[in-house]
Design a protein around this motif. Structure first.
Motif, mmCIF file in Angstrom:
data_model
loop_
_atom_site.group_PDB
_atom_site.id
_atom_site.type_symbol
_atom_site.label_atom_id
_atom_site.label_comp_id
_atom_site.label_asym_id
_atom_site.label_seq_id
_atom_site.Cartn_x
_atom_site.Cartn_y
_atom_site.Cartn_z
ATOM 1 N N LYS A 237 21.773 19.842 -8.583
ATOM 2 C CA LYS A 237 20.977 20.324 -7.461
ATOM 3 C C LYS A 237 19.456 20.916 -8.114
ATOM 4 O O LYS A 237 18.264 20.420 -7.685
ATOM 5 N N ARG A 240 17.278 18.077 -9.381
ATOM 6 C CA ARG A 240 16.576 17.326 -8.519
ATOM 7 C C ARG A 240 15.442 18.145 -7.556
ATOM 8 O O ARG A 240 14.753 17.573 -7.084
ATOM 9 N N THR A 241 15.712 19.635 -7.397
ATOM 10 C CA THR A 241 14.924 20.181 -6.247
ATOM 11 C C THR A 241 14.108 21.546 -7.016
ATOM 12 O O THR A 241 13.184 21.884 -6.397
ATOM 13 N N ARG A 248 9.673 16.736 -14.385
ATOM 14 C CA ARG A 248 8.874 15.734 -13.305
ATOM 15 C C ARG A 248 7.694 14.992 -13.975
ATOM 16 O O ARG A 248 7.787 13.571 -13.676
#
Length: 274
Positions: A237, A240-241, A248
Motif C-alpha cells: 500500500k 502504491r499510495t 514514481r
C-alpha cells in the motif's frame, strides 16, 4: 580524480570526484575522530552527493590503515567545544553527526570502505552506510558505557536491526570487540577483503552502481526507507499510495523503457537518469 575541498579541510576531509563516484576520506590523525567542524564538512560532502545529478554513488573511508574512525573527538568534548546534554542541538551540519547518520533524503548509495578500527561514532557512521566492505584487520566496538555515555547517534537505533538482539546488547553493555569476519557472519558486513584490496573492492562496486539506471538505484533507498516497519500488506500500500517521487519518476522514465529495449536487443543500456 578531481579534489573538491579547500586547504585546511583538505587535510581532514578529502573529497574527490571520479566520474560519477564521490570519494570521501576522513583524515584527522591519530584516530580520525570527528568534531563539529569535521562533521559539518562531511555533511557538505554528502549534500554534494545528494544534490549533484552527475553523481551516483559515494565511498567513505578513513586515512591510514589502523583506524576508520574513533567517533566523537573526546578532546574537543572535554574542552567544551561540544556538549553531552542535548548534544544534537549543536550544529553538526546537514545529516546530523558525521554528516550521514540523520540524512533521511539521501537516496544515492554510500559504500563504507572500512580500513581499521570502527569505534563508537565511527561505528555509527558505518551503520548509516548502505554497503560495508571491511579489510580483514577491522574490529567494531562501542566503548561508550565506561565513559558514562551511550551510543545514541545511530547504534542504539540501528544495531539491533543488523545483529541478533543479544549480540547487540553484548556490544552495548560489555564493550566486546567484534571482528570483521564475525560481523560478516551476521550479515552486518557485506564483504571482507585483504587490506590492500579494500579500495579496489569498494570502487568495483561503486562502478557497478554508477553504470546502473540512476532512478532505479535511488528508488531502492527511497522505498526501503518508506516501508521500514510496515507489514508486507502495508508495504504494498505504501509503495502504491505514498509520496515517493523518485519511484514514481522511475516507473514512467525513459530509462525503464531503455533497460527493457536493451535487454531484448542484446546490447548494453544507455541510461540517462530520466
Amino acid at each position: 580524480m578531481t579534489n573538491l575541498m579547500g586547504s585546511k579541510m583538505q587535510e581532514q576531509v578529502k573529497v574527490t570526484r571520479n566520474g560519477r563516484i564521490l570519494e570521501i576520506i576522513l583524515d584527522n590523525p591519530k584516530a580520525n575522530a570527528i568534531d563539529i567542524t569535521i562533521s559539518q564538512k562531511l555533511g557538505e560532502a554528502f549534500v554534494m552527493l545528494r544534490d549533484d545529478p552527475e553523481l551516483s554513488v559515494g565511498i567513505i573511508t578513513g586515512a591510514g590503515d589502523r583506524i576508520f574512525c574513533a567517533g566523537w573527538d573526546l578532546k574537543a568534548l572535554n574542552a567544551g567545544e561540544m556538549q553531552t546534554d542535548n548534544w544534537w542541538e549543536d550544529d553538526y551540519g546537514p545529516g546530523g553527526f558525521a554528516g550521514l547518520t540523520e540524512m533521511w533524503n539521501l537516496n544515492k548509495p554510500v559504500i563504507a570502505a572500512l580500513n581499521g578500527l570502527v569505534i563508537g561514532g565511527g561505528f555509527e557512521l558505518a551503520l548509516a552506510c548502505d554497503l560495508l566492505i571491511a579489510s580483514d584487520n577491522v574490529e567494531f566496538a562501542l566503548p561508550e558505557l565506561p565513559l558514562g555515555l551511550v551510543p545514541d547517534a545511530g547504534a542504539i537505533q540501528r544495531l539491533a536491526k543488523r545483529l541478533p538482539y543479544n549480540k547487540s546488547m553484548e556490544m552495548f553493555l560489555i564493550g566486546e570487540r567484534m571482528s570483521a569476519t564475525e560481523a560478516a557472519s551476521y550479515g552486518m558486513v557485506n564483504k571482507v577483503v585483504p587490506q590492500e584490496k579494500l579500495m579496489e573492492a569498494a570502487r568495483a562496486w561503486a562502478e557497478k552502481l554508477a553504470n546502473s539506471a540512476p532512478l532505479a538505484v535511488q528508488s531502492i533507498k527511497e522505498l526501503m526507507r518508506a516501508i521500514e516497519g510496515d507489514t508486507i500488506q502495508e508495504a504494498f500500500k505504501t509503495m502504491r499510495t505514498a509520496d515517493l517521487p523518485t519511484y514514481r519518476a522511475l516507473l514512467s522514465s525513459d530509462d525503464a523503457q531503455e533497460g527493457v529495449e536493451a535487454f531484448v536487443e542484446k546490447r548494453a543500456p544507455a541510461f540517462k537518469g530520466k
